[in-house]
Design a protein around this motif. Structure first.
Motif: not given
Length: 544
Positions: A279-283, A417-421, A444-454, A464-471
């Protein structure tokens, strides 16, 4: 990556700082919390070593033996090669085997992907953190008991973390991998671990020859999209014709398939791993990596319904492919191990595939132009296979049903310059084994989520603001009655900003990151939270 591609990516890889060494990557709540007074106004040249919230591997008490499997410095794409010898003093049957990798690197370097093979079997796949000038250290543990069959004999070892070291990228990756064997009652493990062989039919494929008395067969695939290019960020790709830097025919839907003799035998959703330059942001990743980034888990496929076919003593063609990858484009690695359980009282286990129900693959990405471009994706697929084997303890029927779904909305502006998923993947699987007693079912019910904006804003400030989920929710039942259950919820959240296209001391980077890993179920619970501010660990809390 594709988001804010080019100069922005290059700038992000040139950032670095040194760790405040207070713990390794498996540290516990005893590492203590950093008081808020110690948090700098922005990132400096000193921060905490990488740390993960996932639990360390539990270890039995009693006698143990340790073997060093690999010790190497990776400067290029030359693999380390050595020989593994089983340990003395702990027998050849173990209650648990634990792999530990300790790593260190300093200078400047990209995130790198690595693997470890023992006797041709891939037992570990990982990626690396991006270093600081003064150096970082981290550790990863993995339970590798399932590979005990391979580990009982002397084996060739190959390990590679492909790297490039030059005048700009100076980080040499220094690692040591050990295996610790715990003596005691032998754990229930597969009888054989097989790898695929090159086919002899001239087709260039790979083949599998199982023992003729195999009664359960499971394939595991360490599927990773990596190695540069758009498949490293497949979830952001768009249909051909949309004005975005990563185009991929139909769009971002990906599905990892396994076939036996040309017939589809298993489907799965790949985990959307974000590497430590993502996500272009190593920090976002200097202290807390994204879920699974250091310990890449294999996809598992229960191939037992095909055991009757595979047990004829002849080689059978096995293929793994990734749906959605543009034809001729590389970028995915899909090594395969095959785990086999044998019927000790039978020389030949016969059987038959009795059902194969394949739903239509739905894969639709719709591009909507505008001042904010948009791609909406919906995909789903279903597969059910069933078959029986006639064993020494009677006929056993295995039914495997799997259903996949993916929805995502990708929005971006001209110039990206704005990129969101905002994306969600689900992978639901039910395995029922019926024979000699009540039917046993695992769902087994697996759910993966990604919500971010650069966003690249004024004065070249990239945020970059980002949340990731592994459930995952797992339920085991016997005769329709629940006997065991577990619920996993691993969530990462980060918000980081820095100035691009300026020297390192002018980045003025700030960032908060955190991870909460929770698992509870019939066998107990685990709950750990990590928080960082400007690279300082401000919270490390455990407790249920």
């Amino acid at each position: 990556m594709s988001m804010l591609a080019g100069a922005t990516l290059l700038a992000s890889t040139l950032l670095g700082a040194a760790p405040a060494r207070s713990a390794d990557g498996l540290s516990s709540s005893a590492d203590a919390l950093s008081p808020s007074a110690d948090v700098p106004a922005e990132f400096g040249s000193d921060w905490h070593d990488p740390i993960i919230a996932a639990p360390p591997v539990t270890k039995p008490s009693g006698r143990s033996c340790q073997v060093t499997v690999a010790e190497a410095q990776f400067r290029d794409f030359t693999p380390y090669r050595g020989t593994y010898t089983p340990p003395d003093g702990c027998g050849d049957s173990w209650s648990k085997v634990v792999l530990r990798m300790d790593g260190k690197v300093k200078g400047r370097q990209f995130d790198r992907l690595g693997h470890l093979h023992v006797g041709g079997v891939e037992i570990f796949r990982t990626s690396t953190p991006q270093p600081s000038p003064d150096g970082i250290e981290w550790s990863v543990e993995k339970d590798v008991t399932r590979y005990s069959d391979t580990l009982r004999r002397s084996q060739d070892v190959e390990m590679l973390i492909g790297n490039v070291v030059d005048d700009t990228y100076t980080g040499i990756i220094d690692v040591k991998v050990t295996l610790t064997f715990y003596a005691g009652r032998q754990a229930a493990t597969p009888d054989r671990i097989l790898t695929l062989a090159e086919g002899t039919d001239g087709s260039g494929g790979t083949t599998l020859t199982t023992p003729r008395n195999s009664e359960r067969i499971v394939a595991e695939v360490y599927a990773t999209g990596s190695g540069g290019g758009c498949e490293e960020y497949w979830y952001l790709s768009v249909p051909d014709g949309a004005p975005y830097s990563c185009q991929a025919d139909r769009g971002p839907y990906r599905e990892v398939q396994i076939k036996v003799d040309g017939q589809l035998a298993g489907i799965a959703a790949p985990f959307p791993t974000v590497w430590t330059g993502g996500w272009s942001n190593p920090f976002l990743w200097y202290v807390v990596p994204g879920p699974r980034a250091f310990d890449i888990k294999p996809i598992e496929y229960d191939l037992t319904p095909f055991a009757g076919l595979l047990n004829d003593g002849r080689p059978h063609r096995v293929e793994v492919s990734v749906v959605g990858v543009p034809e001729g484009q590389s970028g995915w690695s899909t090594p395969v191990n095959v785990l086999v359980w044998q019927d000790a009282k039978s020389a030949h286990v016969t059987g038959k595939l009795t059902a194969h129900k394949l739903g239509d693959l739905a894969d639709s990405s719709t591009y909507t132009p505008g001042s904010e471009h948009r791609v909406d994706t919906e995909g789903d697929h279903r597969l059910t296979v069933a078959g029986y084997v006639d064993t020494s303890h009677g006929r056993v029927t295995t039914t495997v049903s799997r259903s996949l779904a993916n929805t995502s909305t990708h929005r971006w502006t001209d110039g990206e310059t704005t990129d969101a998923l905002d994306a969600t993947w689900t992978d639901d699987e039910t395995v029922t084994v019926d024979g000699r007693g009540p039917a046993r079912t695992t769902r087994t019910q697996r759910t993966y989520t990604m919500d971010g904006t650069t966003t690249l804003g004024a004065a070249d400030r990239l945020r970059t603001v980002l949340t990731l989920g592994d459930r995952a929710a797992v339920t085991e039942s016997v005769g329709g009655r629940r006997t065991a259950w577990s619920r996993l919820d691993d969530e990462y959240a980060g918000d980081a900003t820095y100035t691009v296209n300026v020297p390192r001391d002018q980045r003025h980077a700030v960032g908060t990151t955190g991870e909460r890993y929770r698992i509870r179920g019939s066998s107990g619970c685990y709950d750990r939270s990590l928080s960082t501010v400007q690279g300082v660990l401000t919270e490390d809390r455990s407790g249920c």
